[in-house]
Write an enzyme that holds these catalytic residues in place. Structure first.
Site, mmCIF file in Angstrom:
data_model
loop_
_atom_site.group_PDB
_atom_site.id
_atom_site.type_symbol
_atom_site.label_atom_id
_atom_site.label_comp_id
_atom_site.label_asym_id
_atom_site.label_seq_id
_atom_site.Cartn_x
_atom_site.Cartn_y
_atom_site.Cartn_z
ATOM 1 C CG ASP A 250 -1.877 1.118 1.304
ATOM 2 O OD1 ASP A 250 -1.719 2.096 0.549
ATOM 3 O OD2 ASP A 250 -2.814 1.040 2.125
ATOM 4 C CG HIS A 251 3.061 4.135 -3.189
ATOM 5 N ND1 HIS A 251 3.992 4.758 -2.389
ATOM 6 C CD2 HIS A 251 3.617 4.068 -4.422
ATOM 7 C CE1 HIS A 251 5.059 5.060 -3.107
ATOM 8 N NE2 HIS A 251 4.865 4.655 -4.348
ATOM 9 N NE ARG A 252 -4.085 3.857 1.157
ATOM 10 C CZ ARG A 252 -5.291 3.348 1.403
ATOM 11 N NH1 ARG A 252 -6.366 4.117 1.308
ATOM 12 N NH2 ARG A 252 -5.420 2.089 1.748
#
Length: 445
Positions: free
Chosen positions: A418-420
């Site tokens: 998850d790039h967040r």
């Protein structure tokens, strides 16, 4: 002093369960962690454990009762102590319907219709199902699931369970009668045709499902509720979680050699360590070294998990999928973890998990190597930040440091993140740590 026994959160997004049976009776001694009941959700059978030690004073329900998560189901205390409710240690009726029925709303009665007859499990349009005072149909979770999958109206079924409750066999043997012909409806107006896309943009057009294909070349299968939930959850993840992927190739020759050494004198299969166990341990240790891989995104804040609990994807015989959880996989011994993992996976496939088996996952491993899959990418399981997809290991020609050609057993692993929560550099760091651990496997023990 007596203590309440509360039906715990069973995980798997369920808020109710059917009580199959008590495994302890009033007067029996129990220890914390003893199995006291078996309940059925719409996915599986779950064993409920006692949260405390003592003597069973009273059960509030009998087998067949529909239980709600978080409600009091019984009491534990000292031997000879009276139950708080003043009961004699017996269970209450299968469904406690103490709440007064709501006042009916006065409506204009429709014209009387001839009553249809319900016999031998064959249905009609008549409402014959037993109901609670608040109007809910009495049915077990699995009965509800099967009815939902088959498009059956539960109101037309007469239940054979306690208190008229509809159980699994009632739905499976139910045959609805042909409905009365409906009055002819006016012909629908044809929908306006969508504007045509340019030929070179045709790939953007949404899929057209239309009418189901018919004929002897086709057969149909209903989509189970479990598969629907998996589809909804994965669709949501793929659409809302900004994924990125990092693939790395790992030399597992030393890992396989160490596994052979560790299992050499182990006769009991339950104590043998698998390659997947070693990967789970390595993922847990890598997550401890790169803690952002073990935190979760909740919009305006992160939840930092103090424990590393690795979810292990398990394929079920019915085509479903369930993640069992290896708790604190970075801290417990490899052999203990291997034994616990095997027991949890077995319970999942038998449909008899405990709530603890499936709760608390912080990072996930999905292994398709046993199917000969070289490499694949998995979908993040929210709210987790990462999942590691494991391919098969196979002998592969390599160029050694001295420039000569050799052969090594290589395995590809792909991190979906998850790039967040993780950035690319952190994803690369996590995979570098994972590679180091797998190529120097004595660090796992």
């Amino acid at each position: 002093m007596s203590q309440e026994i509360i039906l715990p959160d069973l995980g798997m997004d369920t808020d109710e369960a059917l009580l199959i049976d008590w495994t302890k009776k009033p007067g029996d001694s129990v220890k914390q962690g003893d199995v006291i009941a078996e309940v059925e959700t719409d996915k599986t059978t779950v064993e409920v454990e006692s949260p405390v030690s003592g003597t069973i004073l009273e059960w509030k329900y009998e087998a067949g009762a529909e239980l709600k998560i978080g409600e009091v189901i019984g009491f534990v205390g000292e031997a000879g102590e009276a139950a708080p409710s003043g009961g004699n240690g017996s269970a209450a009726p299968a469904q406690q319907d103490a709440a007064p029925a709501p006042e009916p709303v006065q409506q204009q009665a429709p014209a009387a219709q001839p009553a249809a007859v319900h016999t031998n499990g064959s249905g009609s349009g008549a409402d014959v199902a037993a109901r609670t005072p608040d109007g809910r149909i009495k049915a077990s979770p699995i009965a509800k699931r099967i009815a939902d999958e088959r498009g059956i109206n539960l109101a037309q079924i007469s239940g054979s369970g306690p208190g008229g409750r509809i159980v699994k066999v009632d739905v499976e043997t139910f045959t609805p009668s042909a409905p009365a012909p409906a009055p002819a409806a006016p012909a629908p107006q044809p929908a306006a045709a969508p504007a045509a896309l340019p030929d070179n943009l045709g790939f953007l057009a949404p899929p057209t499902f239309g009418k189901l294909p018919e004929g002897e070349d086709y057969e149909y299968e209903d989509v189970s509720r479990l598969r629907n939930r998996i589809a909804e959850r994965m669709t949501t993840s793929q659409q809302q979680v900004p994924h990125f992927y990092v693939t790395m190739e790992v030399n597992v020759d030393e890992l396989l050699s160490l596994r052979k050494e560790l299992n050499a004198d182990v006769e009991d299969k339950a104590d043998r360590i698998s390659v997947n166990d070693m990967i789970v341990k390595a993922v847990a240790l890598a997550a401890r070294r790169v803690p952002n891989a073990n935190r979760h995104w909740y919009g305006d804040q992160y939840v930092v998990n103090k424990k590393v609990n690795v979810g292990i994807a398990v394929a079920l015989d019915n085509g479903g999928l369930m993640n069992v959880v290896s708790h604190e996989a970075d801290r417990i011994s490899l052999r203990t973890m291997a034994r616990e993992n095997r027991e949890k996976i077995m319970r999942a496939r038998e449909g008899k998990v405990s709530p603890a088996d499936v709760k608390g996952e912080t990072i996930t491993v999905s292994n398709l190597g046993m199917y000969g899959v070289d490499n694949f990418i998995a979908i993040v399981n929210p709210p987790g930040a990462a999942i590691v997809a494991v391919g098969t290991s196979k002998p592969t020609p390599i160029v050694k440091d001295d420039g000569t050609i050799g052969v090594a057993t290589l395995m590809k692993l792909t991190l979906s993140a998850d790039h967040r929560t993780l950035n690319g550099a952190e994803g690369g760091e996590f995979m570098r740590e994972l590679k180091t651990l797998l190529e120097s496997p004595r660090m796992l023990i």
